[in-house]
Write a protein that holds these residues in place. Structure first.
Motif, PDB file in Angstrom:
ATOM      1  N   GLN A  95     -36.530 -39.311  58.066  1.00 26.29           N
ATOM      2  CA  GLN A  95     -37.921 -38.892  58.248  1.00 26.29           C
ATOM      3  C   GLN A  95     -38.086 -37.383  58.145  1.00 26.29           C
ATOM      4  N   TYR A  96     -39.297 -36.997  57.782  1.00 29.84           N
ATOM      5  CA  TYR A  96     -39.747 -35.612  57.824  1.00 29.84           C
ATOM      6  C   TYR A  96     -41.177 -35.642  58.337  1.00 29.84           C
ATOM      7  N   ALA A  97     -41.720 -34.481  58.624  1.00 27.54           N
ATOM      8  CA  ALA A  97     -43.131 -34.398  59.019  1.00 27.54           C
ATOM      9  C   ALA A  97     -43.774 -33.276  58.218  1.00 27.54           C
ATOM     10  N   ILE A 153     -45.687 -37.889  60.468  1.00 29.32           N
ATOM     11  CA  ILE A 153     -44.276 -38.239  60.290  1.00 29.32           C
ATOM     12  C   ILE A 153     -44.179 -39.298  59.195  1.00 29.32           C
ATOM     13  N   ILE A 154     -43.321 -39.034  58.218  1.00 28.26           N
ATOM     14  CA  ILE A 154     -43.190 -39.876  57.035  1.00 28.26           C
ATOM     15  C   ILE A 154     -41.732 -40.323  56.899  1.00 28.26           C
ATOM     16  N   SER A 155     -41.543 -41.587  56.546  1.00 28.30           N
ATOM     17  CA  SER A 155     -40.207 -42.103  56.264  1.00 28.30           C
ATOM     18  C   SER A 155     -39.901 -41.955  54.777  1.00 28.30           C
ATOM     19  N   LEU A 156     -38.736 -41.399  54.469  1.00 27.70           N
ATOM     20  CA  LEU A 156     -38.317 -41.268  53.073  1.00 27.70           C
ATOM     21  C   LEU A 156     -37.859 -42.582  52.477  1.00 27.70           C
ATOM     22  N   ASN A 157     -37.169 -43.379  53.270  1.00 31.40           N
ATOM     23  CA  ASN A 157     -36.491 -44.526  52.681  1.00 31.40           C
ATOM     24  C   ASN A 157     -36.484 -45.765  53.579  1.00 31.40           C
ATOM     25  N   LYS A 158     -37.505 -45.928  54.356  1.00 27.28           N
ATOM     26  CA  LYS A 158     -37.609 -47.104  55.221  1.00 27.28           C
ATOM     27  C   LYS A 158     -37.561 -48.398  54.411  1.00 27.28           C
ATOM     28  N   TYR A 159     -38.108 -48.362  53.212  1.00 28.88           N
ATOM     29  CA  TYR A 159     -38.225 -49.573  52.402  1.00 28.88           C
ATOM     30  C   TYR A 159     -37.186 -49.628  51.278  1.00 28.88           C
ATOM     31  N   ASP A 160     -36.046 -48.964  51.458  1.00 26.98           N
ATOM     32  CA  ASP A 160     -35.056 -48.967  50.387  1.00 26.98           C
ATOM     33  C   ASP A 160     -34.405 -50.329  50.183  1.00 26.98           C
ATOM     34  N   ILE A 198     -59.075 -29.902  54.434  1.00 23.11           N
ATOM     35  CA  ILE A 198     -59.284 -28.526  54.861  1.00 23.11           C
ATOM     36  C   ILE A 198     -60.789 -28.265  54.828  1.00 23.11           C
ATOM     37  N   ASN A 199     -61.270 -27.535  55.824  1.00 21.02           N
ATOM     38  CA  ASN A 199     -62.727 -27.385  55.956  1.00 21.02           C
ATOM     39  C   ASN A 199     -63.283 -26.116  55.322  1.00 21.02           C
ATOM     40  N   LYS A 200     -62.412 -25.278  54.751  1.00 19.85           N
ATOM     41  CA  LYS A 200     -62.899 -24.071  54.074  1.00 19.85           C
ATOM     42  C   LYS A 200     -61.891 -23.638  53.034  1.00 19.85           C
ATOM     43  N   ASN A 201     -62.372 -22.929  52.038  1.00 21.02           N
ATOM     44  CA  ASN A 201     -61.451 -22.390  51.047  1.00 21.02           C
ATOM     45  C   ASN A 201     -60.729 -21.195  51.645  1.00 21.02           C
ATOM     46  N   GLY A 202     -59.709 -20.719  50.947  1.00 20.93           N
ATOM     47  CA  GLY A 202     -58.965 -19.560  51.424  1.00 20.93           C
ATOM     48  C   GLY A 202     -57.505 -19.876  51.642  1.00 20.93           C
ATOM     49  N   LYS A 203     -56.874 -19.070  52.481  1.00 20.63           N
ATOM     50  CA  LYS A 203     -55.443 -19.186  52.745  1.00 20.63           C
ATOM     51  C   LYS A 203     -55.175 -20.323  53.735  1.00 20.63           C
ATOM     52  N   HIS A 204     -54.136 -21.109  53.441  1.00 23.33           N
ATOM     53  CA  HIS A 204     -53.700 -22.211  54.297  1.00 23.33           C
ATOM     54  C   HIS A 204     -52.176 -22.232  54.310  1.00 23.33           C
ATOM     55  N   THR A 205     -51.621 -23.023  55.217  1.00 23.31           N
ATOM     56  CA  THR A 205     -50.166 -23.115  55.332  1.00 23.31           C
ATOM     57  C   THR A 205     -49.735 -24.559  55.461  1.00 23.31           C
ATOM     58  N   ILE A 206     -48.807 -24.963  54.591  1.00 23.04           N
ATOM     59  CA  ILE A 206     -48.138 -26.256  54.722  1.00 23.04           C
ATOM     60  C   ILE A 206     -46.927 -26.027  55.611  1.00 23.04           C
ATOM     61  N   LYS A 207     -46.737 -26.902  56.600  1.00 24.91           N
ATOM     62  CA  LYS A 207     -45.533 -26.870  57.422  1.00 24.91           C
ATOM     63  C   LYS A 207     -44.765 -28.164  57.152  1.00 24.91           C
ATOM     64  N   TYR A 208     -43.505 -27.995  56.777  1.00 25.47           N
ATOM     65  CA  TYR A 208     -42.619 -29.115  56.463  1.00 25.47           C
ATOM     66  C   TYR A 208     -41.523 -29.119  57.535  1.00 25.47           C
ATOM     67  N   TRP A 209     -41.503 -30.161  58.367  1.00 28.89           N
ATOM     68  CA  TRP A 209     -40.665 -30.232  59.558  1.00 28.89           C
ATOM     69  C   TRP A 209     -39.452 -31.145  59.360  1.00 28.89           C
ATOM     70  N   MET A 210     -38.314 -30.713  59.862  1.00 29.10           N
ATOM     71  CA  MET A 210     -37.118 -31.559  59.908  1.00 29.10           C
ATOM     72  C   MET A 210     -37.289 -32.576  61.034  1.00 29.10           C
ATOM     73  N   ILE A 211     -37.097 -33.843  60.735  1.00 27.07           N
ATOM     74  CA  ILE A 211     -37.041 -34.892  61.769  1.00 27.07           C
ATOM     75  C   ILE A 211     -35.630 -35.468  61.788  1.00 27.07           C
ATOM     76  N   SER A 212     -35.216 -36.060  60.650  1.00 23.57           N
ATOM     77  CA  SER A 212     -33.850 -36.602  60.567  1.00 23.57           C
ATOM     78  C   SER A 212     -33.257 -36.310  59.196  1.00 23.57           C
TER      79      SER A 212
END
Length: 147
Positions: free
Chosen positions: A91-93, A103-110, A133-147
């Motif tokens: 998983q990652y988030a 939270i998303i599973s990469l390979n739950k259905y392998d 997103i509710n407005k244009n402009g600068k935003h940030t994607i956060k990619y989290w380690m889960i497993s």
């Protein structure tokens, strides 16, 4: 910073804006693993499952949009089997700005032969999440380690 063009923002994994490591877990760039550049993964591969907090290993990617509203984020992964045997798979988030992380599973259905065959044939596993997103402009994607 990645800039929207023709309604899309394209981000290469290894070109993060900032990264957060912890003493036992860190991010590592895998040269030439992607379709158009380098990939990134966490090490060690035997790390325990993480709970999301400010110290959880994560990557941040700043991007700029000219539009606002709903959008889909596609994340591209190398195909991998669920070698842990865990019912959730690896998983990652991901989150945008300050929204709650999904939270998303990469390979739950392998175990599904068609799913694995598609990943293998295309040499890619694409995971999609929906955001807003509710407005244009600068935003940030956060990619989290889960497993």
């Amino acid at each position: 910073m990645f800039i929207e063009s023709d309604g899309y923002v394209s981000v290469e994994a290894a070109h993060y804006t900032t990264k957060t490591d912890e003493s036992n877990n860190h991010w590592k760039i895998n040269p030439n693993i992607g379709r158009d550049g380098d990939g990134i993964t966490t090490f060690p591969v035997t790390a325990s499952t993480q709970n999301i907090n400010t110290n959880t290993p994560h990557l941040e990617y700043d991007f700029y949009t000219y539009d606002s509203g709903a959008f889909k984020l596609n994340a591209y992964f190398s195909p991998t089997l669920n070698f842990t045997g865990d019912s959730t798979g690896l998983q990652y988030a991901v989150s945008i700005d300050d929204e709650q992380a999904q939270i998303i599973s990469l390979n739950k259905y392998d175990h599904d032969a068609k799913t694995w065959s598609d990943w293998d044939a295309e040499n890619i596993n694409i995971k999609a999440t929906n955001h807003s997103i509710n407005k244009n402009g600068k935003h940030t994607i956060k990619y989290w380690m889960i497993s």
